[in-house]
Design an enzyme around this catalytic site. Structure first.
Site, PDB file in Angstrom:
ATOM      1  N   CYS A  64       0.835  -1.217   0.000  1.00  0.00           N
ATOM      2  CA  CYS A  64       0.000   0.000   0.000  1.00  0.00           C
ATOM      3  C   CYS A  64       0.864   1.259   0.000  1.00  0.00           C
ATOM      4  O   CYS A  64       0.571   2.219  -0.725  1.00  0.00           O
ATOM      5  CB  CYS A  64      -0.939  -0.014   1.202  1.00  0.00           C
ATOM      6  N   HIS A 108      -2.130   5.790   6.192  1.00  0.00           N
ATOM      7  CA  HIS A 108      -0.720   6.180   6.246  1.00  0.00           C
ATOM      8  C   HIS A 108      -0.628   7.628   5.775  1.00  0.00           C
ATOM      9  O   HIS A 108      -1.507   8.123   5.045  1.00  0.00           O
ATOM     10  CB  HIS A 108       0.134   5.359   5.281  1.00  0.00           C
TER      11      HIS A 108
HETATM   12  P1  NAD Z   1      -5.709 -10.400   6.754  1.00  0.00           P
HETATM   13  O1  NAD Z   1      -5.140 -11.013   7.971  1.00  0.00           O
HETATM   14  O2  NAD Z   1      -6.750  -9.347   6.910  1.00  0.00           O
HETATM   15  O3  NAD Z   1      -6.338 -11.523   5.819  1.00  0.00           O
HETATM   16  C1  NAD Z   1      -5.654 -12.705   5.544  1.00  0.00           C
HETATM   17  C2  NAD Z   1      -6.632 -13.819   5.199  1.00  0.00           C
HETATM   18  O4  NAD Z   1      -5.888 -15.008   4.952  1.00  0.00           O
HETATM   19  C3  NAD Z   1      -7.612 -14.146   6.327  1.00  0.00           C
HETATM   20  O5  NAD Z   1      -8.867 -14.456   5.733  1.00  0.00           O
HETATM   21  C4  NAD Z   1      -7.030 -15.397   6.979  1.00  0.00           C
HETATM   22  O6  NAD Z   1      -8.035 -16.211   7.532  1.00  0.00           O
HETATM   23  C5  NAD Z   1      -6.385 -16.079   5.781  1.00  0.00           C
HETATM   24  N1  NAD Z   1      -5.248 -16.947   6.152  1.00  0.00           N
HETATM   25  C6  NAD Z   1      -4.464 -16.879   7.246  1.00  0.00           C
HETATM   26  N2  NAD Z   1      -3.511 -17.832   7.200  1.00  0.00           N
HETATM   27  C7  NAD Z   1      -3.721 -18.508   6.052  1.00  0.00           C
HETATM   28  C8  NAD Z   1      -3.078 -19.607   5.439  1.00  0.00           C
HETATM   29  N3  NAD Z   1      -2.035 -20.208   6.021  1.00  0.00           N
HETATM   30  N4  NAD Z   1      -3.538 -20.030   4.235  1.00  0.00           N
HETATM   31  C9  NAD Z   1      -4.597 -19.430   3.637  1.00  0.00           C
HETATM   32  N5  NAD Z   1      -5.250 -18.393   4.194  1.00  0.00           N
HETATM   33  C10 NAD Z   1      -4.816 -17.936   5.379  1.00  0.00           C
HETATM   34  O7  NAD Z   1      -4.481  -9.857   5.913  1.00  0.00           O
HETATM   35  P2  NAD Z   1      -4.454  -8.622   4.916  1.00  0.00           P
HETATM   36  O8  NAD Z   1      -4.295  -7.368   5.686  1.00  0.00           O
HETATM   37  O9  NAD Z   1      -5.569  -8.747   3.944  1.00  0.00           O
HETATM   38  O10 NAD Z   1      -3.052  -8.857   4.204  1.00  0.00           O
HETATM   39  C11 NAD Z   1      -2.923  -9.769   3.127  1.00  0.00           C
HETATM   40  C12 NAD Z   1      -1.712  -9.385   2.292  1.00  0.00           C
HETATM   41  O11 NAD Z   1      -1.932  -8.064   1.772  1.00  0.00           O
HETATM   42  C13 NAD Z   1      -0.389  -9.299   3.065  1.00  0.00           C
HETATM   43  O12 NAD Z   1       0.660  -9.634   2.176  1.00  0.00           O
HETATM   44  C14 NAD Z   1      -0.287  -7.829   3.417  1.00  0.00           C
HETATM   45  O13 NAD Z   1       1.039  -7.403   3.642  1.00  0.00           O
HETATM   46  C15 NAD Z   1      -0.860  -7.204   2.159  1.00  0.00           C
HETATM   47  N6  NAD Z   1      -1.404  -5.856   2.327  1.00  0.00           N
HETATM   48  C16 NAD Z   1      -2.140  -5.526   3.405  1.00  0.00           C
HETATM   49  C17 NAD Z   1      -2.618  -4.232   3.527  1.00  0.00           C
HETATM   50  C18 NAD Z   1      -3.410  -3.789   4.715  1.00  0.00           C
HETATM   51  O14 NAD Z   1      -3.411  -2.617   5.039  1.00  0.00           O
HETATM   52  N7  NAD Z   1      -4.095  -4.650   5.405  1.00  0.00           N
HETATM   53  C19 NAD Z   1      -2.381  -3.303   2.520  1.00  0.00           C
HETATM   54  C20 NAD Z   1      -1.676  -3.700   1.375  1.00  0.00           C
HETATM   55  C21 NAD Z   1      -1.185  -4.984   1.283  1.00  0.00           C
END
Ligand code: NAD
Length: 337
Positions: free
Chosen positions: A140, A220
Site C-alpha cells: 500500500c 498512512h
Molecule cells: P488479513 O489477515 O486481513 O487476511 C488474511 C486472510 O488469509 C484471512 O482471511 C485469513 O483467515 C487467511 N489466512 C491466514 N492464514 C492462512 C493460510 N495459512 N492459508 C490461507 N489463508 C490464510 O491480511 P491482509 O491485511 O488482507 O493482508 C494480506 C496481504 O496483503 C499481506 O501480504 C499484506 O502485507 C498485504 N497488504 C495488506 C494491507 C493492509 O493494510 N491490510 C495493505 C496492502 C497490502
C-alpha cells in the site's frame, strides 16, 4: 470471461473479490477461508463459493454451520488466476503449490519481491508483466508513492526522492497490533525498505525512505521531497496530478486537513466499506523551492492496492495490452476516479 480465485478472504481479499465482481471481463469462482469466522459467513451470504484452504479444518466449518463448496484443491482446476491475499510470508510458500497445479498467481506486498520474481504497479510497469505467471502487487505504501511519483517523473524528470512515511499502527479491525501510545521508528534503521520496494517497479528511481509507526488505524501519511530534473511551474504539477487517475487533490481549507476528515469524506462518498482507493494529496502542501518539489499525501492502506490487483489480472492474462485502458475500465466499473 476469466475465472479468478481468492486465497485468503481477509482485509485485502474481500475487497479484491468485490472489485473483480464488478468488472465485465472477469468473475470470482471461489474464495478461500482458513477460519470459520464472520468473513466466511459473509462470503457465503454474498454468493461467493467458499473453499477451505486448510482441508484438515473442514470439521470446524461444519460445526459453525457454514456451507462450503470444497477444499482449495477443488478450486485450482476452475481458475485462470489465484489472487493470494494470505498474510505476509505465506504467499511465497503457496507459490510453489500454484506452480505445481499450473495456476498463475498474484501476490501482495507482504511477500518479498525476490521470492515472487516480478512486482507490479499499474502506472509504472504494467507492460512488463504481460503474460507473467507470478507477480506481486507492491504494498500500500509503495503503491501510494508510485501513484504520484510516476506522473511527476513523466512531467519533468526526477533526480532524487526523499520520503518520510508515517504509518498506521494497525488496520481498524485489528486488535493485536500497535503501538497505542508511542511513535516507533519502523524500522529504526535508515533507509527503510520502501525505497527499494519502489525500485522493483520504477527501476531507475533514486529514492530513500524513512518510516515511523504511530497510534492510528485510518491511513498512512507520506511527506515527500523530490529533486526535479527540469522544474516546471507549480501549476503544471497541480494540473498533472489533477489529471492522474487514482489521485485526488484535497484541500485543508475545505475541511480535509487530516486523515480523520479525509476518511469522513470517504464515508460520505458512500463507497463500499467507506474505502478511498485514490491517493489523497494535500493541494496546499505542493510547493517548489530551489528546484525541489515538496508535498504531503494520505494513503488508505486497506484499499489503494485493490484496483491494481484488477489491472494485474488483465496484464497477466493478456486481456488488455494498454495500461491506460485497463485503469480506465477498472475505475469506471468500481466507481472511482
Ligand atoms: P488479513 O489477515 O486481513 O487476511 C488474511 C486472510 O488469509 C484471512 O482471511 C485469513 O483467515 C487467511 N489466512 C491466514 N492464514 C492462512 C493460510 N495459512 N492459508 C490461507 N489463508 C490464510 O491480511 P491482509 O491485511 O488482507 O493482508 C494480506 C496481504 O496483503 C499481506 O501480504 C499484506 O502485507 C498485504 N497488504 C495488506 C494491507 C493492509 O493494510 N491490510 C495493505 C496492502 C497490502
Amino acid at each position: 470471461m476469466k475465472n479468478v480465485g481468492i486465497n485468503g478472504y481477509g482485509t485485502i481479499g474481500k475487497r479484491v473479490a468485490d472489485a473483480v465482481s464488478c468488472q465485465d471481463d472477469m468473475q470470482i469462482v471461489g474464495v478461500t477461508k482458513r477460519t470459520p469466522d464472520f468473513e466466511a459467513y459473509l462470503a457465503v451470504e454474498k454468493g461467493f463459493p467458499l473453499y477451505i484452504s486448510a482441508p484438515e479444518r473442514e470439521g470446524l466449518f461444519e460445526e459453525a454451520g457454514i456451507k462450503v463448496t470444497g477444499t482449495i484443491d477443488d478450486l485450482y482446476s476452475k481458475i485462470d488466476v489465484m489472487v493470494d491475499c494470505t498474510p505476509g510470508g505465506i504467499g511465497a510458500k503457496n507459490k510453489e503449490v500454484y506452480d505445481d497445479m499450473g495456476v498463475k498467481g498474484i501476490f501482495q506486498g507482504g511477500e518479498k519481491h525476490e521470492q515472487i520474481g516480478k512486482s507490479f504497479n499499474s502506472f509504472s510497469n504494467y507492460k512488463d508483466n504481460l503474460g507473467a505467471d507470478f507477480v506481486r502487487v507492491v504494498s500500500c505504501n509503495t503503491t501510494g508513492l508510485c501513484r504520484t511519483l510516476k506522473p511527476i517523473d513523466d512531467l519533468c524528470g526526477i533526480k532524487k526522492v526523499r520520503a518520510v512515511m508515517v504509518r498506521r499502527g494497525a488496520d481498524p479491525g485489528q486488535i493485536k497490533s500497535g503501538p497505542i501510545n508511542a511513535i516507533v521508528p519502523n524500522p529504526p534503521t535508515v533507509p527503510s525498505h520502501h525505497g527499494p520496494d519502489v525500485q522493483t517497479v520504477m527501476y531507475d528511481l533514486d529514492i530513500t525512505t524513512i518510516a515511523l509507526l504511530v497510534p492510528t488505524t485510518l491511513m498512512h501519511q507520506h511527506n515527500l521531497m523530490v529533486e526535479l530534473e527540469t522544474p516546471p511551474a507549480l501549476d503544471d504539477v497541480i494540473d498533472t496530478l489533477e489529471a492522474t487517475p487514482r489521485v485526488l487533490l484535497v484541500e485543508a481549507e475545505k475541511g480535509l486537513g487530516s486523515t480523520a476528515e479525509i476518511m469522513e469524506y470517504a464515508r460520505d462518498l458512500g463507497r463500499p466499506r467507506s474505502d478511498l482507493n485514490e491517493i489523497a494529496v494535500w493541494k496546499e502542501s505542493l510547493n517548489i523551492k530551489d528546484g525541489e518539489l515538496f508535498y504531503m499525501q494520505a494513503i488508505h492502506q486497506e484499499s489503494d492496492v485493490v484496483p491494481e490487483n484488477v489491472d494485474c489480472i488483465r496484464a497477466m492474462l493478456e486481456m488488455e495490452d494498454d495500461p491506460a485502458k485497463s485503469i480506465e475500465k477498472t475505475n469506471k466499473n468500481m466507481g472511482i476516479n
